[in-house]
Design an enzyme around this catalytic site. Structure first.
Site, PDB file in Angstrom:
ATOM      1  N   ARG A 110      40.210 -55.965 -11.466  1.00 20.15           N
ATOM      2  CA  ARG A 110      40.534 -54.691 -12.118  1.00 20.15           C
ATOM      3  C   ARG A 110      39.807 -53.573 -11.372  1.00 20.15           C
ATOM      4  O   ARG A 110      38.578 -53.592 -11.257  1.00 20.15           O
ATOM      5  CB  ARG A 110      40.102 -54.735 -13.591  1.00 20.15           C
ATOM      6  CG  ARG A 110      40.318 -53.441 -14.317  1.00 20.15           C
ATOM      7  CD  ARG A 110      40.091 -53.541 -15.830  1.00 20.15           C
ATOM      8  NE  ARG A 110      40.221 -52.213 -16.400  1.00 20.15           N
ATOM      9  CZ  ARG A 110      39.216 -51.501 -16.916  1.00 20.15           C
ATOM     10  NH1 ARG A 110      38.002 -52.026 -16.988  1.00 20.15           N
ATOM     11  NH2 ARG A 110      39.420 -50.291 -17.381  1.00 20.15           N
ATOM     12  N   HIS A 155      40.116 -43.433 -14.291  1.00 13.21           N
ATOM     13  CA  HIS A 155      38.829 -43.952 -14.771  1.00 13.21           C
ATOM     14  C   HIS A 155      37.770 -42.869 -14.533  1.00 13.21           C
ATOM     15  O   HIS A 155      37.021 -42.925 -13.553  1.00 13.21           O
ATOM     16  CB  HIS A 155      38.489 -45.252 -14.039  1.00 13.21           C
ATOM     17  CG  HIS A 155      37.368 -46.047 -14.645  1.00 13.21           C
ATOM     18  ND1 HIS A 155      37.496 -47.378 -15.002  1.00 13.21           N
ATOM     19  CD2 HIS A 155      36.096 -45.714 -14.968  1.00 13.21           C
ATOM     20  CE1 HIS A 155      36.354 -47.819 -15.496  1.00 13.21           C
ATOM     21  NE2 HIS A 155      35.468 -46.817 -15.482  1.00 13.21           N
ATOM     22  N   GLU A 201      38.961 -45.883 -21.393  1.00 14.65           N
ATOM     23  CA  GLU A 201      38.056 -45.433 -22.447  1.00 14.65           C
ATOM     24  C   GLU A 201      38.167 -43.946 -22.782  1.00 14.65           C
ATOM     25  O   GLU A 201      37.174 -43.205 -22.677  1.00 14.65           O
ATOM     26  CB  GLU A 201      36.607 -45.742 -22.065  1.00 14.65           C
ATOM     27  CG  GLU A 201      36.343 -47.221 -21.838  1.00 14.65           C
ATOM     28  CD  GLU A 201      34.881 -47.541 -21.586  1.00 14.65           C
ATOM     29  OE1 GLU A 201      34.113 -46.610 -21.266  1.00 14.65           O
ATOM     30  OE2 GLU A 201      34.514 -48.711 -21.714  1.00 14.65           O
ATOM     31  N   ASN A 327      36.962 -53.152 -23.915  1.00 19.13           N
ATOM     32  CA  ASN A 327      35.724 -53.167 -23.129  1.00 19.13           C
ATOM     33  C   ASN A 327      34.615 -53.411 -24.127  1.00 19.13           C
ATOM     34  O   ASN A 327      34.228 -52.498 -24.853  1.00 19.13           O
ATOM     35  CB  ASN A 327      35.474 -51.829 -22.445  1.00 19.13           C
ATOM     36  CG  ASN A 327      36.403 -51.586 -21.283  1.00 19.13           C
ATOM     37  OD1 ASN A 327      37.243 -52.420 -20.964  1.00 19.13           O
ATOM     38  ND2 ASN A 327      36.262 -50.438 -20.648  1.00 19.13           N
ATOM     39  N   TYR A 329      30.753 -54.598 -25.085  1.00 18.84           N
ATOM     40  CA  TYR A 329      29.408 -54.879 -24.581  1.00 18.84           C
ATOM     41  C   TYR A 329      28.427 -55.237 -25.693  1.00 18.84           C
ATOM     42  O   TYR A 329      27.571 -56.068 -25.509  1.00 18.84           O
ATOM     43  CB  TYR A 329      28.846 -53.648 -23.846  1.00 18.84           C
ATOM     44  CG  TYR A 329      29.508 -53.365 -22.522  1.00 18.84           C
ATOM     45  CD1 TYR A 329      30.719 -52.693 -22.446  1.00 18.84           C
ATOM     46  CD2 TYR A 329      28.920 -53.776 -21.340  1.00 18.84           C
ATOM     47  CE1 TYR A 329      31.329 -52.433 -21.232  1.00 18.84           C
ATOM     48  CE2 TYR A 329      29.519 -53.517 -20.109  1.00 18.84           C
ATOM     49  CZ  TYR A 329      30.728 -52.854 -20.062  1.00 18.84           C
ATOM     50  OH  TYR A 329      31.329 -52.611 -18.854  1.00 18.84           O
ATOM     51  N   GLU A 408      36.446 -55.401 -19.942  1.00 20.41           N
ATOM     52  CA  GLU A 408      35.070 -55.289 -19.427  1.00 20.41           C
ATOM     53  C   GLU A 408      34.113 -55.981 -20.380  1.00 20.41           C
ATOM     54  O   GLU A 408      34.247 -55.855 -21.599  1.00 20.41           O
ATOM     55  CB  GLU A 408      34.613 -53.819 -19.323  1.00 20.41           C
ATOM     56  CG  GLU A 408      35.220 -53.044 -18.201  1.00 20.41           C
ATOM     57  CD  GLU A 408      34.685 -51.612 -18.131  1.00 20.41           C
ATOM     58  OE1 GLU A 408      33.530 -51.367 -18.518  1.00 20.41           O
ATOM     59  OE2 GLU A 408      35.460 -50.737 -17.696  1.00 20.41           O
TER      60      GLU A 408
HETATM   61  C1  NOJ Z   1      32.480 -48.928 -19.233  1.00 14.31           C
HETATM   62  C2  NOJ Z   1      33.001 -48.063 -18.133  1.00 14.31           C
HETATM   63  O1  NOJ Z   1      34.389 -48.260 -18.037  1.00 14.31           O
HETATM   64  C3  NOJ Z   1      32.340 -48.289 -16.784  1.00 14.31           C
HETATM   65  O2  NOJ Z   1      32.709 -47.245 -15.934  1.00 14.31           O
HETATM   66  C4  NOJ Z   1      30.838 -48.390 -16.966  1.00 14.31           C
HETATM   67  O3  NOJ Z   1      30.187 -48.529 -15.739  1.00 14.31           O
HETATM   68  C5  NOJ Z   1      30.534 -49.561 -17.871  1.00 14.31           C
HETATM   69  N1  NOJ Z   1      31.123 -49.306 -19.165  1.00 14.31           N
HETATM   70  C6  NOJ Z   1      29.056 -49.820 -18.082  1.00 14.31           C
HETATM   71  O4  NOJ Z   1      28.465 -48.764 -18.741  1.00 14.31           O
END
Ligand code: NOJ
Length: 511
Positions: A110, A155, A201, A327, A329, A408
């Site tokens: 990606r 992006h 995002e 995405n 985390y 992500e």
């Molecule tokens: C999401 C973002 O899409 C990416 O650009 C960023 O580096 C990562 N999160 C980590 O923060």
């Protein structure tokens, strides 16, 4: 007629749990024996990057300056005064990077297209052939090695000229410019790219640019910050509104950053606050694209501040995605601020790991001095593996199990740990445990089709500069050589220890 394929909304979610997840490990985490064969046949395993974060060559072969090139030059914008002028020099080393991906055994990659490399003046000028050639070479070489290109159109970076002319995403004029960019990409690459996402995002991008002012165009107002211009209550809503319409006019996919939230206490009001936080972050983007309008929770609380869609716009938006991209985390606690006062002085909320968000919810990674999970280099991101299952289940239930991709997921070592590149066992543990929860969600019926590690290599982490390291590969600062971390070895082994390496796509759509 545009040739598009599957679409993907990527949303990153932080999931917050009520129990003390950092200390009590569930059976999933205690016994992590996750294998590629725990995932369905054809499941994509990849890694992700974005143009500005890795390419460098900021003013080469016809590329114009973009919003980040300019922002990075404003003193105090980026940690240590860093910028993406050279970054990982991927523009010159892309072949080496593709070989790395091949050696890992990735089934997909990606990456994003730099808007200012392809259309240096947006729709006010022509196409830069050198930019098209660059991405053609990447796409062709990926395909030659059996790696599926998974392309993000926008992006975070756009030509500065569009910032100057339109004020960025605050203007509806950006919608037409974006459509022009998307169509240029479809026309030039659409014969080979089957997976497109429109905007990465939009929720986070709008908050950073128009609420906290940590991204260009760095606009804000108190209590979020003291900027010369901006309105943190309203402008993120307008920027997202324009991005949603731009998405719907261009294609079938978008990428959303979505946090998952868990109540800070057992109190009913906090339980409601956690639901509200999800609605104001995740459903803010996804409800319009699936149901054609903003979430009822947002309409109830925002009143006239929330922009409205016309009935034509609602029809355009409704069902304008084929896939939902997540995405994911981390997870945060959510505390109600309607029925109780949120003690949160401006500086601690915004500078620290706590912050106020829209929806009368106060979010934090901390409860009574104990963090929700192990801290990372990013103030808002904690290691909470269980959140992966929770966010996938939230999306599955709210959107009738629309197909999803985890676009992500990644771990950044705390900045003080500079041994990351020699011994990143924590990154390995992070991915194994998040994958274990993902596998469980899939076993219980969630339609998830792929997983991308953020990131292939350490790169420019926006306002934080190069300090946070997310990569499977370390970049030697003096030579820019790519050095595999332990996690790269682990991912390669994980990907090869499987009988299910055959990748098939059945979800291609033409429009
Ligand atoms: C999401 C973002 O899409 C990416 O650009 C960023 O580096 C990562 N999160 C980590 O923060």
């Amino acid at each position: 007629m545009k040739k598009i394929t599957s679409s993907c909304i990527s949303s990153s979610f932080l999931i917050i749990l009520l129990s003390s997840i950092s200390t009590v490990k569930s059976s999933v985490e205690q016994n992590i024996d996750i294998k590629r064969s725990d995932f369905p046949h054809g499941f994509l395993f990849g890694a992700a990057t974005s143009a500005y974060q890795i390419e460098g060559a900021f003013h080469e072969d016809g590329k114009s300056l973009n919003n980040w090139d300019v922002f990075c030059r404003i003193k105090g914008s980026i940690a240590n005064g860093e910028n993406g002028d050279i970054a990982d020099d991927h523009y010159h080393r892309y072949m080496e990077d593709i070989e790395i991906m091949h050696s890992l055994g990735l089934s997909a990659y990606r990456f994003s297209i730099s808007w200012s490399r392809v259309l240096p003046r947006g729709k006010f000028g022509g196409v830069n052939r050198a930019g098209i050639m660059f991405y053609n070479k990447i796409i062709d070489n990926l395909i030659l090695r059996g790696i599926e290109p998974f392309v993000t159109i926008h992006h975070n970076d756009y030509p500065q000229e569009l910032g100057d002319r339109h004020g960025g995403w605050l203007s509806p004029l950006m919608q037409e410019d974006f459509v022009h960019f998307a169509e240029t990409c479809f026309k030039n690459f659409g014969d080979r790219v089957r997976y497109w996402t429109t905007i990465n995002e939009p929720n986070l991008f709008a908050e950073m640019g128009y609420e906290s002012a940590t991204f260009p165009p760095a606009r804000c107002s108190p209590p979020f910050g003291n900027c010369a211009n901006g309105n943190s209550d309203i402008e993120p809503l307008i920027a997202v509104h324009n991005m949603l319409l731009a998405h719907a006019k261009a294609a079938k996919f978008i990428v959303v950053h979505a946090y998952m939230y868990t109540p800070l206490t057992e109190d009913e009001a906090d339980k409601e606050a956690a639901k509200r936080a999800l609605a104001f972050n995740v459903a803010w983007i996804l409800d319009p694209l699936v149901f054609g309008d903003y979430p009822p929770e947002m309409k109830r609380h925002h009143g006239s501040e929330l922009p409205t869609f016309s009935s034509e716009e609602r029809s355009l938006l409704r069902d304008s995605i084929d896939f939902i991209g997540i995405n994911h985390y981390s997870t945060l606690y959510a505390k109600d601020c309607i029925h109780s006062s949120c003690i949160c002085n401006d500086s601690s909320c915004i500078q620290g790991s706590d912050r106020p968000i829209r929806g009368f919810v106060y979010t934090s990674g901390d409860r009574d001095g104990v963090t929700i999970g192990e801290p990372t280099a990013m103030a808002q991101l904690f290691v909470v593996p269980r959140g992966m299952e929770d966010i996938v289940n939230y999306v599955k239930e709210r959107y009738n199990n629309k197909p999803m991709f985890v676009t992500e997921n990644g771990y950044s070592s705390p900045v003080s740990k500079n041994d990351d590149y020699q011994n990143d066992v924590k990154r390995i543990h992070f991915h194994k445990s998040y994958l274990a929860y993902l596998a469980r969600a899939i076993r219980n019926g969630a339609d998830v089709r792929g997983y991308f590690i953020w990131s292939l290599m350490d790169s420019f982490e926006w306002s934080s500069g190069y300090a946070p390291k997310f990569g499977l590969y370390h970049i030697d600062p003096s030579t820019l050589n790519r050095i595999p971390k332990l996690s790269a070895g682990w991912y390669g082994d994980f990907l090869s220890n499987s009988t299910l390496v055959d990748v098939k796509f059945s979800n291609t759509v033409s429009m």
